[in-house]
Design an enzyme around this catalytic site. Structure first.
Site, PDB file in Angstrom:
ATOM      1  N   SER A  38       0.866  -1.170   0.000  1.00  0.00           N
ATOM      2  CA  SER A  38       0.000   0.000   0.000  1.00  0.00           C
ATOM      3  C   SER A  38       0.906   1.224   0.000  1.00  0.00           C
ATOM      4  CB  SER A  38      -0.898  -0.006   1.243  1.00  0.00           C
ATOM      5  OG  SER A  38      -1.771   1.106   1.241  1.00  0.00           O
ATOM      6  N   PRO A  39       1.190   1.774  -1.191  1.00  0.00           N
ATOM      7  CA  PRO A  39       2.107   2.915  -1.251  1.00  0.00           C
ATOM      8  C   PRO A  39       1.455   4.177  -0.701  1.00  0.00           C
ATOM      9  CG  PRO A  39       1.170   2.477  -3.404  1.00  0.00           C
ATOM     10  CD  PRO A  39       0.699   1.371  -2.514  1.00  0.00           C
ATOM     11  N   ASP A  81      -2.873  -1.719  -3.099  1.00  0.00           N
ATOM     12  CA  ASP A  81      -3.965  -1.017  -2.407  1.00  0.00           C
ATOM     13  C   ASP A  81      -3.805   0.478  -2.612  1.00  0.00           C
ATOM     14  OD1 ASP A  81      -5.928  -0.162  -0.496  1.00  0.00           O
ATOM     15  OD2 ASP A  81      -4.318   0.023   0.986  1.00  0.00           O
TER      16      ASP A  81
END
Length: 328
Positions: A38-39, A81
Site C-alpha cells: 500500500s504505497p 492497495d
C-alpha cells in the site's frame, strides 16, 4: 546480486532499510510469489509518511512497478492497495488510481486478474470540506485494490479464503427441499441439487469489509509505552491475510515494497511465508520490530531495541536479540 544487511530478521523474514527502487534491483528475476503493498497515496495534503503530488504520482509509481514485474515469477501476483482522492479544491474525484491500473496493464504488460474493493466501515468522514462542511458528498470509505499478474493464470485458491455461510444458507443446507427446487433461474443460472452442499464456507466477494481499528496490538502498545508515534497509515492485518492465504502457499516469498509498520511481514510470518520488507524511513522500520514481540516485553526493553535499530543505520548495533527473540 547482494542486498544490504537487514535492519532485523525473524524466523521467516528480513526487514531492509532503504529505497525500494534500489533494493528491488538486488532481487533475482522471476523469484517472488507475491508483492503486496500500500504505497503512499496521491493525496492533496502532505502526510507525515510522505506522499507524491498527484500530477507526478502515476509515473512515480510506474518506476517501482517496472521492477516488480521483473522480480515476480510467472504465477506470482502484484496486489496494490490505493485509496481514493479528490482534485485540488474541487468536489471532483481524481482518476489517479485508475490511470495507474491502465498504465500497469497497457505499458508494463500486467493483467488485471481481478479488482477488489476494501470497505472500511470505521473510516472517518472525509474530505472535510465536501462531506462535513458543505455536505455535498458522501464519505469516502472504499479503497481500490488491484490484483495484477504477469500471466492469465497466477497461483490462486479461493478455497483458502472461504467465509462463513449466512444463517439463511445454513438453514437451506439443513433442509434444502424446504427452501428451493433445483431448476434454471431467469438469470440463466442452473441451480442444481448440489447447491446445498456444505463446502466448508462460502466463496468471498471482491468487496472486502474490514474495519481498520487496530488499537491493542503489541505494536501499538509498545509504541505508546516509549512515546513514539505509530505509523499513521497502517492497514489492518485481515487485508494482507486475505491475499497471502488466497495467492500463496506456505514457504512462498512475499515482499512489501512500502512496508511502513510491516503489517504484511507480520502476517506472512504467522502464515509461514518467507517475507521481505522494504522501508526507507528508519523510525518506521525500527518500530515495526515491535510487531514480532509480545505485550509482556517491558517499555525499557522496547526502547533498547528501538534505539539499537536506529543506531544500526549508522553501522552501530547494540543487540538485545536473545532477550527479545529477534535475530539481529
Amino acid at each position: 546480486m547482494v542486498l544490504p544487511n537487514p535492519l532485523y530478521t525473524t524466523d521467516c523474514g528480513v526487514a531492509y532499510l532503504g529505497d525500494s527502487l534500489q533494493l528491488l534491483d538486488q532481487l533475482e528475476s522471476d523469484s517472488i510469489d507475491l508483492v503486496l503493498t500500500s504505497p503512499p497515496f496521491a493525496l492533496q495534503r502532505k502526510k507525515a509518511y510522505g506522499n507524491v503530488e498527484q500530477e507526478d504520482y502515476v509515473d512515480w509509481l510506474l518506476e517501482f512497478s517496472k521492477k516488480v514485474h521483473r522480480v515476480l515469477n510467472s504465477t506470482g501476483s502484484f496486489v496494490l492497495d490505493l485509496g481514493g482522492a479528490y482534485e485540488s479544491k474541487r468536489p471532483v474525484r481524481s482518476l489517479y488510481n485508475y490511470r495507474v491500473l491502465i498504465k500497469l496493464c497497457d505499458e508494463l504488460g500486467f493483467r488485471l486478474a481481478e479488482e477488489f474493493f476494501w470497505y472500511n466501515p470505521a473510516k472517518l468522514p472525509s474530505p472535510i470540506e465536501w462531506v462535513n462542511k458543505r455536505k455535498i458528498r458522501a464519505k469516502d470509505s472504499v479503497n481500490t485494490v488491484w490484483w495484477l499478474s504477469k500471466t492469465d493464470h497466477p497461483k490462486a485458491n479461493v478455497s483458502n479464503v472461504l467465509v462463513p455461510y449466512s444463517e439463511r444458507m445454513k438453514k437451506l443446507q439443513a433442509d434444502p427441499q424446504k427452501y428451493y427446487t433445483p431448476k434454471e433461474r431467469p438469470s440463466g443460472h442452473d441451480i442444481s441439487k448440489n447447491f446445498a452442499t456444505d463446502n466448508g464456507g462460502a466463496i468471498p466477494s471482491n468487496l472486502l469489509e474490514i474495519a481498520n481499528t487496530e488499537s491493542n496490538s503489541s505494536y501499538i502498545q509498545l509504541c505508546k509505552s516509549i512515546s513514539i508515534p505509530p505509523h499513521p497509515a497502517r492497514f489492518p492485518q485481515k487485508l494482507p491475510m486475505f491475499f497471502i492465504k488466497f495467492l500463496t502457499d506456505p514457504g512462498d516469498k512475499v515482499v512489501d515494497i512500502f512496508a511502513g509498520s510491516n503489517t504484511t511481514g507480520f502476517v506472512a510470518e504467522q502464515l509461514e511465508r518467507s517475507w521481505m520488507a522494504f522501508e526507507k524511513e528508519a523510525s518506521y522500520l525500527a518500530s515495526s520490530a515491535f510487531r514480532f514481540l509480545d505485550k509482556s516485553q517491558s517499555s525499557k526493553e522496547a526502547l533498547t531495541l528501538y534505539e539499537c535499530l536506529l543506531a544500526q543505520k549508522e553501522s552501530v548495533c547494540l543487540t538485545t536479540s536473545k532477550q527479545l527473540a529477534l535475530k539481529l
